[in-house]
Scaffold this motif. Structure first.
Motif, mmCIF file in Angstrom:
data_model
loop_
_atom_site.group_PDB
_atom_site.id
_atom_site.type_symbol
_atom_site.label_atom_id
_atom_site.label_comp_id
_atom_site.label_asym_id
_atom_site.label_seq_id
_atom_site.Cartn_x
_atom_site.Cartn_y
_atom_site.Cartn_z
ATOM 1 N N SER A 254 65.632 37.421 3.883
ATOM 2 C CA SER A 254 65.186 38.376 4.907
ATOM 3 C C SER A 254 65.314 37.684 6.264
ATOM 4 N N THR A 255 66.464 37.822 6.866
ATOM 5 C CA THR A 255 66.776 37.118 8.111
ATOM 6 C C THR A 255 66.065 37.790 9.286
ATOM 7 N N TYR A 256 64.857 37.315 9.572
ATOM 8 C CA TYR A 256 64.054 37.909 10.634
ATOM 9 C C TYR A 256 64.690 37.660 11.998
ATOM 10 N N PHE A 257 64.432 38.567 12.911
ATOM 11 C CA PHE A 257 64.890 38.414 14.281
ATOM 12 C C PHE A 257 63.872 39.078 15.197
ATOM 13 N N PHE A 258 63.941 38.753 16.468
ATOM 14 C CA PHE A 258 62.983 39.280 17.435
ATOM 15 C C PHE A 258 63.661 39.347 18.797
ATOM 16 N N SER A 259 62.975 39.858 19.799
ATOM 17 C CA SER A 259 63.613 40.142 21.087
ATOM 18 C C SER A 259 63.941 38.889 21.907
ATOM 19 N N THR A 260 62.917 38.133 22.293
ATOM 20 C CA THR A 260 63.102 37.055 23.275
ATOM 21 C C THR A 260 62.200 35.881 22.938
ATOM 22 N N SER A 261 62.711 34.655 23.070
ATOM 23 C CA SER A 261 61.885 33.476 22.831
ATOM 24 C C SER A 261 61.320 32.949 24.143
ATOM 25 N N CYS A 262 60.322 32.094 24.017
ATOM 26 C CA CYS A 262 59.765 31.412 25.198
ATOM 27 C C CYS A 262 60.419 30.053 25.374
ATOM 28 N N GLY A 263 61.464 29.814 24.590
ATOM 29 C CA GLY A 263 62.160 28.532 24.618
ATOM 30 C C GLY A 263 62.143 27.826 23.288
ATOM 31 N N ILE A 264 61.341 28.352 22.342
ATOM 32 C CA ILE A 264 61.263 27.767 21.003
ATOM 33 C C ILE A 264 60.878 28.855 20.017
ATOM 34 N N THR A 265 61.331 28.742 18.778
ATOM 35 C CA THR A 265 60.976 29.703 17.732
ATOM 36 C C THR A 265 59.927 29.097 16.810
ATOM 37 N N SER A 266 59.470 29.860 15.825
ATOM 38 C CA SER A 266 58.465 29.384 14.869
ATOM 39 C C SER A 266 58.979 29.583 13.450
ATOM 40 N N ASN A 267 58.085 29.534 12.476
ATOM 41 C CA ASN A 267 58.474 29.811 11.097
ATOM 42 C C ASN A 267 57.614 30.941 10.525
ATOM 43 N N GLU A 268 57.875 31.325 9.277
ATOM 44 C CA GLU A 268 57.238 32.514 8.715
ATOM 45 C C GLU A 268 55.771 32.322 8.349
ATOM 46 N N LYS A 269 55.206 31.156 8.638
ATOM 47 C CA LYS A 269 53.772 30.985 8.434
ATOM 48 C C LYS A 269 52.960 31.831 9.418
#
Length: 510
Positions: A254-269
């Motif tokens: 399930s390749t999650y995606f989102f609109s915009t980062s603040c400069g870093i991404t996270s994980n599914e936790k």
């Protein structure tokens, strides 16, 4: 007489057994494995075999059919009061087994409320010339939506359920433009197409609506389908990547995606309330021009010396410094949602209502401090708010636990989504990166923020100012990050490798 002989024989047998046991105990060289040990070894072997047998097996099939539940107007729910359908070509009404009930000419409109359907029954609409159906009783951003494939309509106590069945590659033709603006670079659109395809395959393997033999619905609960009509550029992106998906250990992800980062991404936790995986599939990634393999490795290590490593950003003071400044190397520095400031009131009555609503929806998301421990308990009304603070951050800095201290109880709100929900004030204002303003938000843009409570002379919190960044949950691929990466020269394969560092790319052959 024979009974006496039997008794003597039995006594002699018992004496012989006791003598043998005593002899065995006198001989320390003869070791007999403990029964518990034998059983343990057997269980281990059994468990290993059972684990191997229970592992899901993915047999890739090119362009399988997908079944999608179509939500009602504004995606508010599953049930439709009525279903009005037409097509520009002749079409048929069939039973689920394919028995022909009626034929209709091009342009004929039918209303399912006119049929005497019983609860639990369903009917199927199929075009004779593979023409699209329009559902005239439904409205989407494009107006009246058109659907490829066939429609199956179920009669339920709450109304009608619509399921659209069509080939996966055709399904993607209206998923990609619904999830990403068609004006984005072709490589960003192609990366989005692979994400959407992988996501769909993951639910083909684990259907979301088994009661209707359906895999997904058409809302943000899965991925948005047919809210925006087909577009030449997004169609080309689907064709460019035909059959390509991302997998982990051979299984679609399930390749999650989102609109915009603040400069870093996270994980599914960030979804720990519903996901209990010990192993995460997504690693935090710095969405930066300097995001080489060595840089990513250094920034995501727990013992990294980098100040802004994913792990160091769990610390309040480190994240505060990170989010309060702009990094010119971040790909999305000029995006609207890269940085933002929120100003909103915090009123006890409204805040209690929000906490109560969250508790009713997800009891495990709300905890009360009792005897030094946070326990599940129904929220209690309060009159004063003494403090609001982030109690825990996940790698990358996203808020995972929020403390709300009141005159009656101290509350712990868990999960980034509910934190964004509980602090949002519809009368509040968000000032974005380009100084534009947005109001009436029922959900904060993201949970990447630091809190500055504003108190009155008595020490009661009356409002809050949040310094934040990004838009969305922050897991997987940032769509604006993909756009900026494509503009900087990355192709779609490089973009996917950039965001999904732990996944493998494969092509399913025709």
């Amino acid at each position: 007489m024979w009974k006496r002989f039997a008794k003597v024989a039995l006594i002699l047998s018992c004496l012989a057994f006791l003598f043998a046991v005593a002899k065995k105990e006198d001989n320390p060289k003869e070791e007999v494995p403990a029964i518990d040990a034998i059983a343990h070894e057997s269980d281990e072997e059994y468990n290993e075999v059972a684990e191997e047998e229970s592992k899901p097996v993915f047999e890739p099939v090119f362009n399988p059919n997908v079944r999608v539940v179509i939500r009602n107007a504004s995606f508010e729910g599953l049930y439709h009061k009525d279903v009005l359908v037409t097509s520009s070509k002749p079409y048929e009404l069939l039973s689920p087994k394919g028995e022909l009930y009626a034929e209709y000419d091009a342009g004929d409109t039918i209303s399912f409320s006119s049929f005497r359907m019983k609860t639990g029954e369903s009917l199927v609409l199929k075009s004779k010339e593979q023409e699209r159906f329009s559902i005239d009783s439904l409205t989407r951003s494009q107006g009246v939506p058109f659907y490829r494939g066939m429609l199956q309509i179920y009669k339920e106590d709450g109304g009608y359920i619509i399921v659209n069945e069509l080939p996966l590659e055709e399904y993607l033709l209206t998923v990609v433009p619904s999830e990403m603006p068609s004006s984005y670079p072709m490589d960003a659109l192609s990366a989005q197409a692979v994400c959407a395809r992988s996501y769909a395959y993951s639910f083909i393997a684990n259907p979301g609506y088994p009661q209707y033999e359906a895999h997904m619905d058409d809302s943000t609960s899965y991925q948005v389908y047919n809210n925006i009509e087909e577009n030449d550029d997004t169609t080309q992106a689907v064709r460019n990547t035909q059959g390509v998906i991302l997998v982990k250990d051979g299984m679609p992800v399930s390749t999650y995606f989102f609109s915009t980062s603040c400069g870093i991404t996270s994980n599914e936790k960030v979804w720990s309330l519903k996901n209990n995986e010990n192993e995460v599939m997504f690693s935090p990634v710095h969405v930066s021009l300097a995001n080489s393999e060595e840089t990513v490795a250094a920034m995501t290590m727990e013992d990294s010396k980098s100040l802004y490593s994913a792990q160091n950003l769990c610390k309040e003071e480190v994240f505060s410094a990170f989010i309060s400044n702009k990094n010119p190397e971040n790909l999305e520095t000029n995006e609207q949602w890269y940085r933002w400031e929120y100003q909103g009131k915090l009123q006890p009555v409204k805040l209690f209502e929000k906490i109560s609503d969250i508790y009713a929806e997800k009891p495990e998301a709300v905890r009360l401090l009792k005897d030094g421990e946070f326990e599940a308990e129904e929220p209690k009304a309060f009159k004063h708010i003494y403090n609001v603070s982030v109690a825990k951050r996940l790698p990358g800095g996203v808020a995972d636990e929020l403390l709300i201290e009141t005159d009656v109880a101290t509350y712990l709100i868990k999960s980034e989504y509910y934190i964004r929900k509980v602090l949002a004030d519809e009368s509040g204002t968000v000032i974005r990166n380009d100084k534009s303003k947005v109001s009436s938000m029922a959900l904060l843009p993201s949970a990447y923020f630091v809190i500055n409570p504003r108190k009155d002379s008595k020490g009661n919190v009356k409002s809050i100012v949040l310094t934040g960044g990004g838009y969305g949950h922050g897991v997987g691929m940032s769509q604006n990050g993909a756009k900026c990466a494509a503009q900087s020269g990355m192709n779609w394969k490089e973009i996917l490798s950039f965001f999904y560092t732990n996944l493998e790319m494969i092509m399913i052959e025709k």
